[in-house]
Scaffold this active site. Structure first.
Site, PDB file in Angstrom:
ATOM      1  N   ASP A  13      -2.789   0.040   4.370  1.00 46.42           N
ATOM      2  CA  ASP A  13      -4.203   0.194   4.751  1.00 46.42           C
ATOM      3  C   ASP A  13      -4.434   1.378   5.685  1.00 46.42           C
ATOM      4  O   ASP A  13      -5.331   1.352   6.516  1.00 46.42           O
ATOM      5  CB  ASP A  13      -4.745  -1.096   5.404  1.00 46.42           C
ATOM      6  CG  ASP A  13      -4.467  -2.308   4.539  1.00 46.42           C
ATOM      7  OD1 ASP A  13      -4.698  -2.210   3.327  1.00 46.42           O
ATOM      8  OD2 ASP A  13      -3.997  -3.330   5.072  1.00 46.42           O
ATOM      9  N   GLU A  14      -3.628   2.419   5.524  1.00 41.82           N
ATOM     10  CA  GLU A  14      -3.775   3.599   6.390  1.00 41.82           C
ATOM     11  C   GLU A  14      -4.889   4.525   5.901  1.00 41.82           C
ATOM     12  O   GLU A  14      -5.202   5.525   6.557  1.00 41.82           O
ATOM     13  CB  GLU A  14      -2.462   4.408   6.447  1.00 41.82           C
ATOM     14  CG  GLU A  14      -1.258   3.657   7.009  1.00 41.82           C
ATOM     15  CD  GLU A  14      -0.453   2.985   5.915  1.00 41.82           C
ATOM     16  OE1 GLU A  14      -0.949   2.908   4.761  1.00 41.82           O
ATOM     17  OE2 GLU A  14       0.665   2.523   6.212  1.00 41.82           O
ATOM     18  N   LYS A  16      -4.769   5.573   2.455  1.00 39.35           N
ATOM     19  CA  LYS A  16      -4.114   6.399   1.418  1.00 39.35           C
ATOM     20  C   LYS A  16      -5.049   6.663   0.250  1.00 39.35           C
ATOM     21  O   LYS A  16      -5.083   7.758  -0.294  1.00 39.35           O
ATOM     22  CB  LYS A  16      -2.846   5.700   0.885  1.00 39.35           C
ATOM     23  CG  LYS A  16      -1.742   5.562   1.894  1.00 39.35           C
ATOM     24  CD  LYS A  16      -0.565   4.851   1.295  1.00 39.35           C
ATOM     25  CE  LYS A  16      -0.857   3.425   0.913  1.00 39.35           C
ATOM     26  NZ  LYS A  16      -1.137   2.511   2.037  1.00 39.35           N
ATOM     27  N   GLY A  40      -4.916  -2.492  -2.713  1.00 37.61           N
ATOM     28  CA  GLY A  40      -6.365  -2.425  -2.894  1.00 37.61           C
ATOM     29  C   GLY A  40      -6.916  -1.147  -2.302  1.00 37.61           C
ATOM     30  O   GLY A  40      -6.729  -0.879  -1.123  1.00 37.61           O
ATOM     31  N   HIS A  41      -7.507  -0.330  -3.151  1.00 39.26           N
ATOM     32  CA  HIS A  41      -8.148   0.890  -2.676  1.00 39.26           C
ATOM     33  C   HIS A  41      -9.594   0.841  -3.106  1.00 39.26           C
ATOM     34  O   HIS A  41      -9.881   0.493  -4.239  1.00 39.26           O
ATOM     35  CB  HIS A  41      -7.527   2.131  -3.336  1.00 39.26           C
ATOM     36  CG  HIS A  41      -6.115   2.373  -2.943  1.00 39.26           C
ATOM     37  ND1 HIS A  41      -5.227   3.054  -3.733  1.00 39.26           N
ATOM     38  CD2 HIS A  41      -5.452   2.020  -1.840  1.00 39.26           C
ATOM     39  CE1 HIS A  41      -4.064   3.110  -3.119  1.00 39.26           C
ATOM     40  NE2 HIS A  41      -4.173   2.482  -1.972  1.00 39.26           N
ATOM     41  N   THR A 130      -0.159 -11.563  -0.662  1.00 39.35           N
ATOM     42  CA  THR A 130      -1.481 -11.469  -1.273  1.00 39.35           C
ATOM     43  C   THR A 130      -1.629 -12.471  -2.420  1.00 39.35           C
ATOM     44  O   THR A 130      -2.687 -12.549  -3.039  1.00 39.35           O
ATOM     45  CB  THR A 130      -1.719 -10.051  -1.822  1.00 39.35           C
ATOM     46  OG1 THR A 130      -0.690  -9.775  -2.771  1.00 39.35           O
ATOM     47  CG2 THR A 130      -1.684  -9.001  -0.722  1.00 39.35           C
ATOM     48  N   GLN A 225       0.874   0.068  -0.082  1.00 37.40           N
ATOM     49  CA  GLN A 225       1.402  -0.542   1.147  1.00 37.40           C
ATOM     50  C   GLN A 225       1.918   0.551   2.100  1.00 37.40           C
ATOM     51  O   GLN A 225       1.403   1.651   2.045  1.00 37.40           O
ATOM     52  CB  GLN A 225       2.494  -1.580   0.840  1.00 37.40           C
ATOM     53  CG  GLN A 225       1.976  -2.822   0.125  1.00 37.40           C
ATOM     54  CD  GLN A 225       1.968  -2.703  -1.385  1.00 37.40           C
ATOM     55  OE1 GLN A 225       2.889  -2.177  -1.968  1.00 37.40           O
ATOM     56  NE2 GLN A 225       0.932  -3.194  -2.016  1.00 37.40           N
ATOM     57  N   THR A 301      -8.082  -6.312  -0.820  1.00 31.14           N
ATOM     58  CA  THR A 301      -7.667  -7.207  -1.913  1.00 31.14           C
ATOM     59  C   THR A 301      -8.030  -8.651  -1.609  1.00 31.14           C
ATOM     60  O   THR A 301      -8.505  -9.379  -2.469  1.00 31.14           O
ATOM     61  CB  THR A 301      -6.138  -7.077  -2.145  1.00 31.14           C
ATOM     62  OG1 THR A 301      -5.866  -5.722  -2.465  1.00 31.14           O
ATOM     63  CG2 THR A 301      -5.650  -7.956  -3.291  1.00 31.14           C
ATOM     64  N   GLY A 303      -9.696  -9.722   1.502  1.00 33.62           N
ATOM     65  CA  GLY A 303     -10.784  -9.896   2.465  1.00 33.62           C
ATOM     66  C   GLY A 303     -10.309 -10.447   3.805  1.00 33.62           C
ATOM     67  O   GLY A 303     -11.117 -10.717   4.696  1.00 33.62           O
TER      68      GLY A 303
HETATM   69  P1  IMP Z   1       2.970  -9.232  -1.277  1.00 31.80           P
HETATM   70  O1  IMP Z   1       3.103  -7.769  -1.511  1.00 31.80           O
HETATM   71  O2  IMP Z   1       1.710  -9.804  -1.883  1.00 31.80           O
HETATM   72  O3  IMP Z   1       4.195  -9.993  -1.694  1.00 31.80           O
HETATM   73  O4  IMP Z   1       2.817  -9.483   0.302  1.00 31.80           O
HETATM   74  C1  IMP Z   1       3.886  -9.213   1.207  1.00 31.80           C
HETATM   75  C2  IMP Z   1       3.353  -8.622   2.505  1.00 31.80           C
HETATM   76  O5  IMP Z   1       2.794  -7.335   2.240  1.00 31.80           O
HETATM   77  C3  IMP Z   1       2.234  -9.434   3.143  1.00 31.80           C
HETATM   78  O6  IMP Z   1       2.343  -9.322   4.546  1.00 31.80           O
HETATM   79  C4  IMP Z   1       0.971  -8.731   2.678  1.00 31.80           C
HETATM   80  O7  IMP Z   1      -0.119  -8.931   3.553  1.00 31.80           O
HETATM   81  C5  IMP Z   1       1.436  -7.289   2.693  1.00 31.80           C
HETATM   82  N1  IMP Z   1       0.689  -6.428   1.759  1.00 31.80           N
HETATM   83  C6  IMP Z   1       0.789  -6.375   0.421  1.00 31.80           C
HETATM   84  N2  IMP Z   1      -0.059  -5.457  -0.097  1.00 31.80           N
HETATM   85  C7  IMP Z   1      -0.686  -4.894   0.952  1.00 31.80           C
HETATM   86  C8  IMP Z   1      -1.662  -3.848   1.072  1.00 31.80           C
HETATM   87  O8  IMP Z   1      -2.105  -3.231   0.099  1.00 31.80           O
HETATM   88  N3  IMP Z   1      -2.054  -3.549   2.346  1.00 31.80           N
HETATM   89  C9  IMP Z   1      -1.553  -4.176   3.436  1.00 31.80           C
HETATM   90  N4  IMP Z   1      -0.641  -5.154   3.373  1.00 31.80           N
HETATM   91  C10 IMP Z   1      -0.211  -5.509   2.141  1.00 31.80           C
END
Ligand code: IMP
Length: 432
Positions: A13-14, A16, A40-41, A130, A225, A301, A303
């Site tokens: 969430d920087e 990108k 999620g972008h 997520t 990520q 993604t 909320g």
């Molecule tokens: P997963 O990728 O759904 O397995 O989640 C693993 C970890 O990555 C959790 O802490 C999520 O909140 C985090 N995460 C996954 N996708 C994103 C993203 O796009 N932005 C920020 N954190 C994410």
């Protein structure tokens, strides 16, 4: 041969997506190389927000070809929903514009169920995922029972492939109440339907991308990520299931390290994180709420409200090292306007020791106390600034100190969500 990698230098969430969107204007090809529908972008198209989870952000630029690389895990339903949503906005999605690697793995409906099961209240395995089925899809890939996008080209072989994957899940299915167990034939029928719809986009993207790179095309590799969530370098086990760092751009696209020319790390002027896991500079109480509201920090993604804190130079310096960043893009500097003082974490104090590098153990990161350097803040809103020179002196000073601490040039500073809000520093290395 300009091949540029964009990666997150914090916990995702920087910003990108917005940066890729800006760079994509000058790119021929934009590639996603890892992750899945967990990303999620939100990009703005003709004044309307478009949420993208799988398709690279470049899709809103008509001249750009978008590639979903072999390192991505593809949820076919999420993909088709996204294609439909984009088409309804008038963005044409054709096989010339969207190519999906035959080597990418498919997220099946029960991968989401598996993801949700480990996240259940009271579960000791809970990570705050997520719940998009991303982890379980990668588990199948590494366990060598996965179904790949290329398998959709051979519908007659799908039943056998699915049977192998299905048998591998028996213990899980048996533990479910009978009325919640998925039905083999229903899943197979769904896969066959997707096979027909996705078939035209399936490509040997490894060969195609290398040919394009050799022909001098401008290729942008878009990470999802961030470094803190990388399965090897992040805060394990509170990480995602893929390599989010620059090395993952090679293994997730088939473009070798020798073809990468530039690695751009993206970092926010402060830090956020969603989900569980250590976060040394996390603010508490009202201070956290204030920063969250100022930065509108809610997940694209899910909320979910994001956890917020000051800039962590130990983390970003580590990210710059692991990714080999050529430069950094600093985002959301405008959010810090109005703070009388701004803080930067320069080291961690842990059990009487001073740590200046990012430790591997999450429990240490849970225990550390951040050591802050405090700089004077600025009151002026930055959203109207359109050049580096117009930034208040204290904002410039803050950026220059971050650059010094991280050890990598900061190329751009963003002061708002629009493309015109990305200010280039006079000494910035050129990206293309
Ligand atoms: P997963 O990728 O759904 O397995 O989640 C693993 C970890 O990555 C959790 O802490 C999520 O909140 C985090 N995460 C996954 N996708 C994103 C993203 O796009 N932005 C920020 N954190 C994410």
């Amino acid at each position: 041969m300009p091949v540029v990698v964009v990666v997150g230098a914090q916990w995702g969430d920087e910003g990108k997506g917005a940066m890729v969107d800006t760079l994509a204007k000058e790119a021929d090809i934009v590639v996603r190389f890892q992750g899945g529908a967990n990303a999620g972008h939100t990009v703005i198209y003709k004044g309307k927000p478009v949420a993208l989870h799988l398709i690279p952000s470049g899709i809103t630029h008509e001249h750009t070809v978008c590639v979903i690389g072999n390192g991505v895990v593809v949820d076919p339903k999420a993909l088709l929903d996204e294609i439909e949503a984009l088409s309804s906005l008038g963005i044409s999605i054709t096989p010339e514009r969207l190519k999906i690697s035959d080597r990418a793995h498919l997220t099946l409906p029960y991968h989401r169920m598996l993801d949700a099961a480990r996240e259940m209240a009271g579960s000791r395995l809970r990570l705050g995922t997520t719940r998009r089925g991303v982890g379980p899809t990668y588990v199948d890939k590494v366990d060598r029972v996965g179904i790949r996008v290329g398998d959709l080209k051979f519908p007659e072989r799908l039943e056998t492939k699915l049977r192998i994957n299905w048998e591998h899940k028996q213990a899980f299915f048996n533990a479910l109440p009978p009325d919640e167990r998925p039905d083999f034939n229903a899943v197979l029928d769904e896969l066959l339907k997707y096979a027909e719809l996705i078939q035209p986009y399936i490509t040997d993207t490894v060969t195609w991308l290398n040919e394009q790179a050799d022909a001098g095309k401008r290729i942008l590799l878009e990470g999802a990520q961030g470094t803190g969530l990388d399965v090897d370098f992040g805060t394990y086990p509170f990480v995602t299931s893929s390599n989010t760092t620059a090395g993952g751009a090679c293994t997730g696209s088939g473009l070798p390290p020798t073809k990468i020319n530039f690695v751009l790390g993206i970092a926010k002027a402060y830090t956020t994180r969603v989900g569980e896991g250590p976060f040394p500079t996390e603010l508490q109480g009202e201070e956290q709420v204030k920063l969250r509201e100022k930065g509108r920090e809610y997940g694209a993604t899910t909320g979910r409200p994001r956890r917020c804190g000051w800039f962590d130079a130990v983390l970003v310096r580590y990210a710059a090292t692991v990714n080999g960043c050529t430069a950094l893009a600093l985002t959301k500097l405008d959010v810090l306007s109005g703070y009388p003082e701004v803080k930067i974490c320069v080291a961690y104090r842990w059990r009487g020791e001073m740590l200046t590098t990012f430790p591997a153990e999450s429990f240490i990161l849970e225990e550390v106390e951040p050591v802050y350097e405090t700089l004077p803040g600025w009151d002026e809103p930055l959203s109207e600034c359109r050049s580096w020179e117009k930034l208040p002196a204290n904002a410039q000073r803050f950026v220059m100190r971050l650059q010094e601490l991280v050890g990598v040039p900061i190329a751009t500073v963003s002061v708002g969500p629009e493309r015109s809000c990305v200010l280039t520093k006079p000494d910035a290395p050129s990206i293309w």
